[in-house]
Design a protein around this motif. Structure first.
Motif, PDB file in Angstrom:
ATOM      1  N   CYS A 165     -17.387  18.119 -13.618  1.00  0.00           N
ATOM      2  CA  CYS A 165     -16.746  16.834 -13.384  1.00  0.00           C
ATOM      3  C   CYS A 165     -16.939  15.985 -14.639  1.00  0.00           C
ATOM      4  CB  CYS A 165     -17.370  16.142 -12.175  1.00  0.00           C
ATOM      5  SG  CYS A 165     -17.093  17.020 -10.624  1.00  0.00           S
ATOM      6  N   GLU A 207      -9.248  13.881  -9.840  1.00  0.00           N
ATOM      7  CA  GLU A 207     -10.128  13.822  -8.662  1.00  0.00           C
ATOM      8  C   GLU A 207     -11.565  14.227  -9.029  1.00  0.00           C
ATOM      9  OE1 GLU A 207      -7.699  16.001  -9.102  1.00  0.00           O
ATOM     10  OE2 GLU A 207      -8.424  18.020  -8.644  1.00  0.00           O
ATOM     11  N   LYS A 208     -11.740  14.798 -10.230  1.00  0.00           N
ATOM     12  CA  LYS A 208     -13.089  15.164 -10.668  1.00  0.00           C
ATOM     13  C   LYS A 208     -13.670  14.145 -11.648  1.00  0.00           C
ATOM     14  CE  LYS A 208     -13.852  19.698 -11.247  1.00  0.00           C
ATOM     15  NZ  LYS A 208     -13.585  21.078 -11.725  1.00  0.00           N
ATOM     16  N   GLY A 219     -11.910  10.438  -8.583  1.00  0.00           N
ATOM     17  CA  GLY A 219     -12.708  10.923  -7.468  1.00  0.00           C
ATOM     18  C   GLY A 219     -13.705   9.932  -6.902  1.00  0.00           C
ATOM     19  N   CYS A 220     -14.254   9.085  -7.760  1.00  0.00           N
ATOM     20  CA  CYS A 220     -15.358   8.241  -7.293  1.00  0.00           C
ATOM     21  C   CYS A 220     -15.590   7.082  -8.254  1.00  0.00           C
ATOM     22  CB  CYS A 220     -16.627   9.098  -7.205  1.00  0.00           C
ATOM     23  SG  CYS A 220     -18.100   8.210  -6.691  1.00  0.00           S
TER      24      CYS A 220
END
Ligand SMILES: *Cc1c(COP(=O)(O)O)cnc(C)c1O
Length: 435
Positions: A84, A104-105, A127-128
């Motif tokens: 990631c 998304e990674k 992703g975050c």
């Protein structure tokens, strides 16, 4: 012949070799200063993290902290290695998108994320987001509302760990610009706030305790403090975390004084601690995330310079000057970082004296190495400085209007230019005439 302390060889001509290529050839073909990366070493570093988790059968994510060295080619290698990616700005996110990195990674950090940065993150479905402060919680929620989207988040907390001459002291009230303090209730307050927001999916905690760390103790204390907090949250709010992100900071070797422990060892210790604490708390083991930056690229990169003038100050010291310095490697000037090097075209010659390596910038602090043992050196010799792969190019600047150096990747005997050398036109490209 192997170079002491560094993962490189000397070839039959007595020249330093990287990834099967003679560095003197690279210096003459691409010019100096030149950053050279051994891509095989980058891959090896990535794999030592990923495979250790796999061998331990633990759910984990390893994110490369791209601030250590971000370029399209670099992120393509990280993508190939299935890691990631951490970004801390629009520029780093933009680079990742240009490298076609799966968004998304990608995880986003930063203690002052702007509306533009958060918008870019939301629009690209990263992703975050690692939330750092109260402002950000409100801003993120309103932007998610506007875009009608959801976002996974971690909460960055500051456990308050300080190291003092090998004694670890937990300060009650750590003074840090990053994250929510665990000890004064801010973290819990943030935790409660997150639950009022329906578009924010709270996955767990993040903590990054520092950089260039050589022991596991501080990581283990951090895990303990995180679990103390999680215990409270479980009892009071019935919460169990899905993710525990323990940051980066794994130390590498710059000089013979640095004795890094294998990454496998950190990971094994961390996994053991998280497993024990989870068991004690009676919750399933959370996924473990790590964010190495330096440990992925630091030892895989070297910088090549051409030696110019020399100065002998009788009874004091000998200086050699190189055609780069704090513009391509800011770390010695910024925090007295230490490096080692060799004369690349005389790598098999025994040293005969110590010299100090001066950069060419107009700052007395622009000294790359103090007291480097070298053979007789001449104008035009090539100096190779080791372990410049992290925070070298990424901190490069235009002081004294020096153009930024080029970057070459080598792997198994082939080389490729991956960042062009800047021209003087690049240096003045944003300048506008006044008269
Ligand atoms: C800088 C940083 C890292 C990477 O640190 P290294 O010392 O390069 O491993 C990881 N996570 C966060 C939050 C950081 O700020």
């Amino acid at each position: 012949m192997i170079i002491d302390n560094h993962p490189f060889k000397v070839n039959e001509l007595g020249h330093l070799e990287v990834g099967g290529i003679d560095t003197t050839y690279l210096a003459s073909k691409y010019g100096t200063p030149l950053y050279v990366y051994d891509v095989e070493l980058i891959r090896k570093n990535c794999r030592s993290f990923v495979q250790t988790f796999n061998n331990l059968n633990v759910n984990a994510k390893v994110a490369y902290a791209s601030k250590a060295f971000s370029s399209i080619a670099m992120l393509q290698v990280i993508k190939q290695e299935n890691l990631c990616l951490d970004v801390v700005s629009e520029g780093e996110l933009y680079t990742a998108i240009q490298a076609d990195f799966p968004t998304e990674k990608i995880h986003m950090h930063g203690n002052n994320k702007s509306e533009e940065e958060l918008t870019m993150a939301i629009e690209n479905n990263i992703g975050c987001i690692v939330i750092d402060n109260f402002n950000e919680i409100h801003l993120l929620e309103s932007l998610l509302e506007k875009h009608e989207k959801q976002m996974d988040v971690l909460l960055r907390v500051t456990p308050g760990i300080e190291s003092k001459t090998h004694q670890y002291i937990m300060t009650g009230n750590e003074d840090s610009k990053f994250g929510f303090n665990l000890n004064n209730g801010q973290a819990e307050k943030a935790f409660c706030l997150l639950h009022e927001h329906s578009r924010i999916q709270f996955k767990g905690l993040h903590c990054h305790i520092g950089s260039q760390i050589f022991e596991t103790d501080r990581f283990l204390i951090a895990v303990e403090l995180l679990f103390q907090e999680l215990n409270t949250w479980k009892e009071k709010h019935g919460y169990t975390p899905e993710v525990l992100n323990l940051g980066g900071g794994f130390g590498i070797r710059y000089t013979e004084k640095d004795n890094p422990i294998p990454y496998e060892f950190y990971i094994e210790e961390l996994v053991k601690a998280v497993r024990n604490h989870s068991r004690k708390m009676g919750i399933p083991m959370p996924e473990i995330w790590l964010e190495p930056g330096r440990a992925i690229v630091g030892n895989a990169g070297i910088t090549l310079y051409t030696i110019g003038s020399q100065k002998h100050i009788p009874g004091t010291r000998d200086y050699i000057s190189i055609n780069g310095g704090m513009t391509d490697n800011l770390r010695p000037a910024l925090y007295q970082a230490k490096y080692e090097g060799v004369i690349a075209n005389k790598a098999s010659h025994p040293p005969v004296r110590d010299v100090s390596v001066a950069g060419k910038c107009c700052e007395s602090g622009d000294m790359l190495i103090w007291d480097l043992p070298v053979p007789e050196v001449n104008n035009g010799d090539v100096l190779a400085v080791f372990s410049t792969g992290a925070y070298g190019y990424s901190m490069a600047n235009h002081y004294n209007r020096l153009p930024k150096a080029a970057v070459v990747f080598v792997e198994n005997g082939t080389e490729k230019l991956v960042v062009r050398r800047e021209s003087y036109m690049d240096v003045t490209k944003n300048d506008l005439h006044y008269v």
